[in-house]
Design a protein around this motif. Structure first.
Motif, PDB file in Angstrom:
ATOM      1  N   ALA A  20       0.850  -1.188   0.000  1.00  0.00           N
ATOM      2  CA  ALA A  20       0.000   0.000   0.000  1.00  0.00           C
ATOM      3  C   ALA A  20       0.886   1.239   0.000  1.00  0.00           C
ATOM      4  N   VAL A  21       0.595   2.162  -0.910  1.00  0.00           N
ATOM      5  CA  VAL A  21       1.290   3.446  -0.956  1.00  0.00           C
ATOM      6  C   VAL A  21       0.359   4.485  -0.346  1.00  0.00           C
ATOM      7  N   TYR A  22       0.751   5.045   0.791  1.00  0.00           N
ATOM      8  CA  TYR A  22      -0.083   6.006   1.515  1.00  0.00           C
ATOM      9  C   TYR A  22       0.548   7.385   1.448  1.00  0.00           C
ATOM     10  N   GLY A  23      -0.292   8.416   1.355  1.00  0.00           N
ATOM     11  CA  GLY A  23       0.199   9.785   1.360  1.00  0.00           C
ATOM     12  C   GLY A  23      -0.925  10.761   1.134  1.00  0.00           C
ATOM     13  N   LEU A  24      -0.633  12.037   1.318  1.00  0.00           N
ATOM     14  CA  LEU A  24      -1.618  13.088   1.128  1.00  0.00           C
ATOM     15  C   LEU A  24      -1.768  13.403  -0.352  1.00  0.00           C
ATOM     16  N   MET A  25      -2.804  14.181  -0.694  1.00  0.00           N
ATOM     17  CA  MET A  25      -2.947  14.679  -2.052  1.00  0.00           C
ATOM     18  C   MET A  25      -1.697  15.477  -2.414  1.00  0.00           C
ATOM     19  N   LEU A  75       0.247  -3.482  -6.085  1.00  0.00           N
ATOM     20  CA  LEU A  75       0.706  -2.186  -5.589  1.00  0.00           C
ATOM     21  C   LEU A  75      -0.484  -1.236  -5.686  1.00  0.00           C
ATOM     22  N   TYR A  76      -0.954  -0.735  -4.537  1.00  0.00           N
ATOM     23  CA  TYR A  76      -2.123   0.142  -4.597  1.00  0.00           C
ATOM     24  C   TYR A  76      -1.917   1.409  -3.786  1.00  0.00           C
ATOM     25  N   VAL A  77      -2.584   2.461  -4.238  1.00  0.00           N
ATOM     26  CA  VAL A  77      -2.535   3.778  -3.609  1.00  0.00           C
ATOM     27  C   VAL A  77      -3.792   3.969  -2.783  1.00  0.00           C
ATOM     28  N   LEU A 134      -3.387  -0.376  -8.528  1.00  0.00           N
ATOM     29  CA  LEU A 134      -4.716   0.160  -8.225  1.00  0.00           C
ATOM     30  C   LEU A 134      -4.576   1.527  -7.582  1.00  0.00           C
ATOM     31  N   ASP A 135      -5.260   2.523  -8.141  1.00  0.00           N
ATOM     32  CA  ASP A 135      -5.227   3.879  -7.620  1.00  0.00           C
ATOM     33  C   ASP A 135      -6.545   4.144  -6.887  1.00  0.00           C
ATOM     34  N   GLU A 136      -6.495   4.246  -5.565  1.00  0.00           N
ATOM     35  CA  GLU A 136      -7.679   4.424  -4.711  1.00  0.00           C
ATOM     36  C   GLU A 136      -8.763   3.397  -5.066  1.00  0.00           C
ATOM     37  N   PRO A 137      -8.489   2.106  -4.860  1.00  0.00           N
ATOM     38  CA  PRO A 137      -9.408   1.063  -5.324  1.00  0.00           C
ATOM     39  C   PRO A 137     -10.749   1.038  -4.620  1.00  0.00           C
ATOM     40  N   THR A 138     -10.886   1.698  -3.461  1.00  0.00           N
ATOM     41  CA  THR A 138     -12.165   1.643  -2.734  1.00  0.00           C
ATOM     42  C   THR A 138     -12.805   3.013  -2.584  1.00  0.00           C
TER      43      THR A 138
END
Length: 527
Positions: free
Chosen positions: A304-309, A470-472, A440-444
Motif C-alpha cells: 500500500a502506498v499512503y500519502g496526502l494529495m 501495488l495500490y494507492v 490500483l489507484d484508490e481502489p475503494t
C-alpha cells in the motif's frame, strides 16, 4: 404520477422538519430499491445516511432532489405535499445535491459549470459573465482552493473537480443541501475546510443530508444518523449514542471488520522493480511530481502506498502503466524494462492499472457489464482472426463469479450497478488479462465497508496465487489492515516504509506529514 400516502402514526408534526419522505417506494422493473421509507430532514442539522452500496441511499437522495420520481409515497416540504418534477424544480424550492459521481462538463470552464442551467443575467438579458466570475472566485476562496474561474474542468485533478461540484451546490444558496460522498476525492486538508463550511451552513439554518462511506468522518459531522439496508431504513440514532461498531453492525447485520495483517507472508521473486523513478508534473511547469522513487514489489505481496494529495502517488501509478512518461530511472517487470512500451504492450507483458476515476477512465458507460469486463482482454478471445463469443462469454461468466459482481447478468448496462460493483468490474477487467502485477489507484473510493472487505479479500486471494499488488490509498485504516507493507510518500518521495503488523496509525500519519512528524527516509520497520 406520485400518489399521496397517509402519514404514519409515528410521524408527528415537527417544526424543525423541513423535508419529509413518507412511505417512499421505488421500483425498477422487478427490483424494489426502496420499500416504504420514512425519513426526516431537520433544519440546521446534519443527518448522515449509512448503508452498503445498493442499500437505497442514493436512490432516496435522487428522489429528494428531483432527479427521479418515487413509485409510491409522498414528499412533504414545510409540511405540505410536493412533487419535485425535476432538479430545476428542486433547486427553485431550495434543494440542491452534490452527486457521488461527478456531474460536470469537462469542456466548460469552472465558472460555466457552476452556473450552467441557472445563468446570471444583466438588465438587458445577457449572461453576466463578470458577476458569475466574481462569485466563482469568492466560492473558491471560501473553499480555500486557488482555481481560476476560466480554468477548464478537464484540466483539474479529481479532487479539484469535487471542489467545483461542491461550489456549484453552494452557489444555489440552498436551504436543504444533500451531499452524496462529497469527500471521496478530497485531501485531509480539503475535508477540514468542507467541515468548517458545514458548520457555517447549519448555523445559518441549512439542513444537510450527508452520505459517506468514510464512517469515522461521517460520525464526526453527524447530528443524527440513519442506516439503510436492502431498501429499508433499519436503524436511527442521535449523535450522542453514535459509535463505529453500532454503524457497522446496523449496516451489514453483523460486526464486520476486515483485517488481513495476519495473512500468509511467503513472497516470491521481485515482480516489479521501481528504480529511482522521476516523473514530471505536466501541469506544474516542469516540477517533479515523482522524485527518485524506488520500490520493489514481490510476487504474492500487497504493498500500500499512503500519502496526502500531491504526494505523487497517482503520477507514479500512471507512469508505471504507461499513461505518463518516466523522465528518468526505470521500471522493470520481471526482467523486462518497461521503457518504450505502450499501455497495450504493458498489459500484454503482465501489468495493468485500475484507475482512480472509474467513471471516466475505467468504464465505458454505454456498454454492458460483460463488454466492459472483456474490453482489455478481447484479443485473447480471438480465434482464426475473429472474436470467439463462446470463449469471451466463458471468461466473462468466470470473472463475474470470481469477483462476485452483483448484476442481473452480463447483458445488464454497467450504469445499473452500484459503485462497489462497478469497481469490481474494473478490477475484474484487469484480472481477465492475467496480470503479473496489478496497480490500483484508490481502489475503494466511494465504496462501502462491506464492498471494501470483498475487494481486499479478492486481492489477497489473487496474491496467494502469486499476483503482485501495488495500490494507492488515502485511507490510513485501509493501508494498515489490507497490506503486507506500507510505503509512505510525501512531496514526490518515499519517506518511510512500515510493517502494518507493528506500526501505529500515528507513526504513519506523521511520516506522511499529517502531524508534523519525522519524514526522513528510514529502513522498513519490522518485528
Amino acid at each position: 404520477m406520485t400518489q399521496v400516502a397517509e402519514r404514519p402514526a409515528n410521524a408527528e408534526p415537527d417544526a424543525d422538519v423541513v423535508l419529509r419522505a413518507v412511505d417512499i417506494t421505488k421500483t425498477y422493473g422487478v427490483t424494489r430499491a426502496l420499500k416504504g421509507v420514512n425519513f426526516d430532514v431537520r433544519r440546521g442539522k446534519v443527518t448522515v445516511l449509512f448503508g452498503e452500496n445498493g442499500a437505497g441511499k442514493s436512490t432516496l437522495m435522487k428522489i429528494l432532489s428531483g432527479v427521479e420520481q418515487p413509485t409510491g409515497g409522498v414528499l412533504e416540504l414545510d409540511g405540505e405535499p410536493v412533487v419535485l418534477a425535476s432538479t430545476n424544480d428542486a433547486v427553485a424550492r431550495g434543494i440542491a445535491i452534490i452527486h457521488q459521481e461527478l456531474n460536470l462538463c469537462p469542456n466548460l470552464s469552472v465558472r460555466d459549470n457552476i452556473f450552467i442551467g441557472r445563468e446570471l443575467r444583466t438588465r438587458r438579458g445577457d449572461v453576466d459573465y463578470a458577476r458569475e466570475a466574481r462569485i466563482t472566485r469568492e466560492l473558491m476562496e471560501r473553499l480555500e482552493e486557488p482555481i481560476h474561474p476560466s480554468t477548464l474542468v478537464a484540466d483539474l485533478r479529481l479532487g479539484q473537480q469535487q471542489i467545483v461540484e461542491i461550489a456549484r451546490a453552494l452557489a444555489a444558496d440552498a436551504r436543504i443541501l444533500i451531499m452524496d460522498e462529497p469527500t471521496s476525492a478530497l485531501s485531509a486538508a480539503e475535508v477540514e475546510v468542507l467541515f468548517k463550511i458545514i458548520d457555517d451552513l447549519t448555523a445559518d439554518g441549512v439542513a444537510i443530508v450527508y452520505i459517506s462511506h468514510h464512517l469515522e468522518e461521517a460520525i464526526e459531522v453527524a447530528d443524527h444518523a440513519v442506516v439503510f439496508r436492502d431498501g429499508e431504513l433499519v436503524a436511527d440514532r442521535s449523535a450522542e449514542g453514535l459509535t463505529l461498531p453500532w454503524v457497522v453492525a446496523a449496516m451489514v447485520g453483523r460486526e464486520a471488520e476486515y483485517d488481513f495483517t495476519g495473512a500468509a507472508r511467503e513472497f516470491g521473486e521481485v515482480a516489479l522493480r521501481i528504480e529511482d523513478v522521476r516523473v514530471v508534473d505536466p501541469d506544474a511547469g516542469g516540477r517533479l511530481a515523482v522524485d527518485g522513487v524506488s520500490i520493489d514489489v514481490h510476487a504474492g505481496e500487497i504493498v500500500a502506498v499512503y500519502g496526502l494529495m500531491g504526494a505523487g502517488r497517482t503520477e507514479l501509478m500512471e507512469a508505471l502503466s504507461g499513461r505518463e512518461p518516466i523522465a528518468s530511472g526505470r521500471a522493470v517487470l520481471g526482467s523486462t524494462d518497461l521503457a518504450g512500451h505502450s499501455i497495450q504492450e504493458r498489459i500484454a507483458l503482465g501489468i495493468g492499472l485500475v484507475p482512480e476515476d472509474r467513471q471516466r477512465d475505467g468504464l465505458v458507460q454505454l456498454m454492458t457489464v460483460g463488454q466492459n469486463l472483456s474490453l482489455a482482454s478481447l484479443l485473447g478471445a480471438v480465434r482464426r482472426g475473429f472474436v470467439s463469443r463462446k470463449h469471451e462469454r466463458g471468461g466473462i461468466d468466470d470473472q463475474i463469479r470470481d469477483v462476485r459482481v452483483k448484476t442481473a447478468g452480463p447483458e445488464a448496462l454497467i450504469t445499473s450497478l452500484s459503485g462497489g460493483n462497478q469497481q469490481k468490474v474494473v478490477i475484474g477487467k484487469m484480472l481477465l488479462t492475467r496480470p503479473k502485477v496489478l496497480l490500483l489507484d484508490e481502489p475503494t473510493r466511494g465504496i462501502d465497508v462491506g464492498a471494501k472487505g470483498e475487494i481486499f479479500s479478492l486481492l489477497f486471494r489473487e496474491a496467494e496465487r502469486g499476483l503482485a499488488v501495488l495500490y494507492v490509498t488515502s485511507e490510513i485504516g485501509e493501508a494498515l489492515t489490507a497490506s503486507h507493507r506500507v510505503v509512505v510518500m510525501s512531496k514526490g518521495r518515499v519517506v518511510r516504509e512500515f510493517d502494518p503488523r507493528t506500526c501505529t496509525r500515528e507513526e504513519v500519519m506523521a511520516a506522511a506529514g499529517e502531524a508534523g512528524g519525522d519524514v526522513h527516509p528510514k529502513e522498513p520497520d519490522s518485528e
